[in-house]
Design an enzyme around this catalytic site. Structure first.
Site, mmCIF file in Angstrom:
data_model
loop_
_atom_site.group_PDB
_atom_site.id
_atom_site.type_symbol
_atom_site.label_atom_id
_atom_site.label_comp_id
_atom_site.label_asym_id
_atom_site.label_seq_id
_atom_site.Cartn_x
_atom_site.Cartn_y
_atom_site.Cartn_z
ATOM 1 N N GLY A 148 0.825 -1.197 0.000
ATOM 2 C CA GLY A 148 0.000 0.000 0.000
ATOM 3 C C GLY A 148 0.858 1.244 0.000
ATOM 4 O O GLY A 148 1.984 1.254 -0.513
ATOM 5 N N SER A 149 0.344 2.299 0.608
ATOM 6 C CA SER A 149 1.010 3.596 0.561
ATOM 7 C C SER A 149 2.196 3.667 1.519
ATOM 8 O O SER A 149 2.301 2.890 2.474
ATOM 9 C CB SER A 149 0.013 4.701 0.926
ATOM 10 O OG SER A 149 -0.315 4.636 2.303
ATOM 11 N N VAL B 160 1.026 4.648 5.263
ATOM 12 C CA VAL B 160 0.446 3.527 6.012
ATOM 13 C C VAL B 160 1.500 2.453 6.243
ATOM 14 O O VAL B 160 1.589 1.863 7.327
ATOM 15 C CB VAL B 160 -0.784 2.958 5.289
ATOM 16 C CG1 VAL B 160 -1.342 1.760 6.047
ATOM 17 C CG2 VAL B 160 -1.861 4.031 5.152
ATOM 18 N N GLY B 161 2.320 2.201 5.232
ATOM 19 C CA GLY B 161 3.362 1.194 5.377
ATOM 20 C C GLY B 161 4.316 1.500 6.510
ATOM 21 O O GLY B 161 4.743 0.610 7.248
ATOM 22 N N GLU C 278 5.529 -3.392 1.102
ATOM 23 C CA GLU C 278 5.771 -2.910 -0.254
ATOM 24 C C GLU C 278 5.016 -1.592 -0.396
ATOM 25 O O GLU C 278 3.788 -1.557 -0.280
ATOM 26 C CB GLU C 278 5.289 -3.945 -1.278
ATOM 27 C CG GLU C 278 5.186 -3.433 -2.698
ATOM 28 C CD GLU C 278 6.470 -2.780 -3.166
ATOM 29 O OE1 GLU C 278 6.407 -1.630 -3.637
ATOM 30 O OE2 GLU C 278 7.541 -3.400 -3.025
ATOM 31 N N CYS D 44 2.439 -0.440 -8.995
ATOM 32 C CA CYS D 44 3.589 0.095 -8.265
ATOM 33 C C CYS D 44 4.858 0.034 -9.111
ATOM 34 O O CYS D 44 5.837 0.712 -8.799
ATOM 35 C CB CYS D 44 3.778 -0.639 -6.946
ATOM 36 S SG CYS D 44 3.965 -2.415 -7.097
#
Length: 448
Positions: A203-204, A207-208, A225, A259
């Site tokens: 994700g972003s 958030v990661g 990732e 991505c």
């Protein structure tokens, strides 16, 4: 609280709406998965292998239905949706062989009689937090290796991919509580990260980072990732038309919502003008599809507008078509001012900037100037230059004369810098991530 998912090509089309699991629901799902895990491991390699093989057969048998669902729920063009279904089947078949792989090695003792060996064992419950852009393949490339080595799985999909995740779990048809889908958003994701025994996130970046910190504080293995701001380098002597075709697909295929999509095109030397012209023709021809939401499109429109206001020029695109859904034309800009967010942030849309470089040294420096180094492509007919670029680029994956957006599911996947954290995904690397190695010393009874 409910979780709705709408068709991005027709925002009036509600694909599914289900209750959110809530934090308590996630905690309960993890506990059920933890109770089921010893039985799943104890069933043995043959049982786990057969279950993954049956799952592959089920996905293959419903390929048309699943491709249509992917098209409807996340807007992926049908050709790419079919390809994702086929990849999902292949991933399951690949990991169906993994339960039979060696789990350790036998070593000589340092002195005297005895047995010294290593053995890899599952962590327990794998908590998976997955995005919407590959609503079948990404969950499966996480859950298949986790299940193969004996973990149970709790999956929290992106809200925009809820229908795909629920249908996937139905078709996999695993024993009770071996795989559980918990619909929801940030509350459910946080609860899962706070409870699972091993965590895998895609994700972003924002958030990661939170996922990594929470997992590290708990002492839980984590991989994250977090996307890429990926560069493509086109060197003198390259087949410009072929490079443009590869780049156009990498920029605008599935509206750039990968991505590994190319967002920076670096033209070296005298390739700039012919590549500019070729991309201006190739980009509008790409089957792109909508972006996932109105907010995503607004962010792209805003970034393009601010770049143009700052002196950038449009090579092609920039327009919002007059039609239903969250569409935007594939766009290529040049002359984007230094410091503009388009040069440093992931925008997740059919949008790229064209940059000049005097030589390979400058091109590599430009490519490596962003810490979100997931994937890069190099386009050249010069083998020496290709090898030199591959050795010097910081990206976790380097593709020569191919789009940056391709992924080989049996090889390690992940980037460097801020693009990824922790172990790589896919292939043997995934099997190692979802297990912990133990060293066992077995000495004869009565040994001093």
């Amino acid at each position: 609280m409910s979780v709705p998912s709408y068709n991005p090509a027709d925002p009036t089309d509600l694909v599914v709406e289900v209750p959110a699991a809530g934090a308590d629901g996630v905690a309960a799902a993890v506990e059920r998965a933890r109770a089921a895990q010893p039985g799943w491991l104890g069933a043995g390699a043959a049982a786990r292998s057969a279950a993954l093989d049956r799952a592959a057969d089920a996905i293959a048998g419903h390929a048309g239905e699943l491709a249509e669902l992917v098209l409807r729920e996340v807007g992926k063009p049908l050709s790419e949706a079919r390809g994702e279904v086929a990849r999902t089947v292949a991933i399951l078949r690949y990991y169906a062989q993994a339960p039979y792989a060696a789990t350790g090695a036998v070593h000589e003792t340092a002195a005297g009689a005895g047995l010294l060996f290593t053995k890899r064992r599952p962590h327990g419950v794998a908590g998976l937090v997955t995005p919407w852009n590959f609503p079948l393949a990404i969950p499966v490339w996480k859950l298949a290796p986790a299940l193969a080595v004996g973990n149970t799985v709790v999956l929290k999909p992106a809200p925009e991919a809820t229908a795909c995740a629920l249908r996937l779990a139905e078709l996999l048809d695993l024993p009770a509580d071996v795989l559980t889908v918990v619909p929801g958003g940030a509350v459910e994701g946080s609860a899962l990260v706070a409870a699972a025994d091993v965590v895998s996130f895609t994700g972003s970046t924002a958030v990661g980072g939170s996922v990594v910190r929470t997992s590290a504080e708990r002492g839980v293995p984590v991989q994250a990732e977090m996307g890429g701001v990926n560069a493509a380098i086109v060197l003198p002597g390259a087949d410009v038309e072929q490079a443009a075709a590869h780049l156009a697909y990498a920029i605008a295929g599935y509206a750039g919502q990968k991505c590994t999509a190319t967002s920076r095109v670096i033209a070296v030397g005298d390739t700039y003008q012919p590549l500019r012209e070729a991309l201006g023709k190739a980009l509008p021809a790409v089957e792109s599809g909508p972006v996932i939401s109105e907010a995503a499109r607004d962010r792209l429109v805003g970034a393009i507008g601010s770049a143009l206001a700052g002196g950038a020029l449009a090579v092609t695109g920039c327009q919002v078509p007059d039609r239903a859904g969250w569409f935007i034309e594939p766009t290529l800009l040049e002359g984007v001012p230094q410091g503009h967010p388009l040069l440093g942030e992931e925008f997740f849309g059919p949008l790229a900037v064209l940059l000049p470089a005097a030589d390979l040294d400058e091109a590599v420096a430009l490519a490596n100037g962003n810490r979100h180094s997931l994937s890069a492509s190099v386009h050249t007919a010069d083998l020496d230059a290709a090898l030199a670029a591959a050795d010097r680029l910081a990206a976790g994956m380097v593709r020569i004369n191919a789009p940056s957006s391709g992924v080989d599911f049996h090889l390690p996947f992940g980037g460097s810098g801020a693009a990824s954290y922790g172990a790589k995904e896919q292939g043997q690397a995934a099997l190692e991530f979802y297990t912990a190695s133990r060293t066992v010393s077995l000495l004869p009874a009565g040994t001093a």
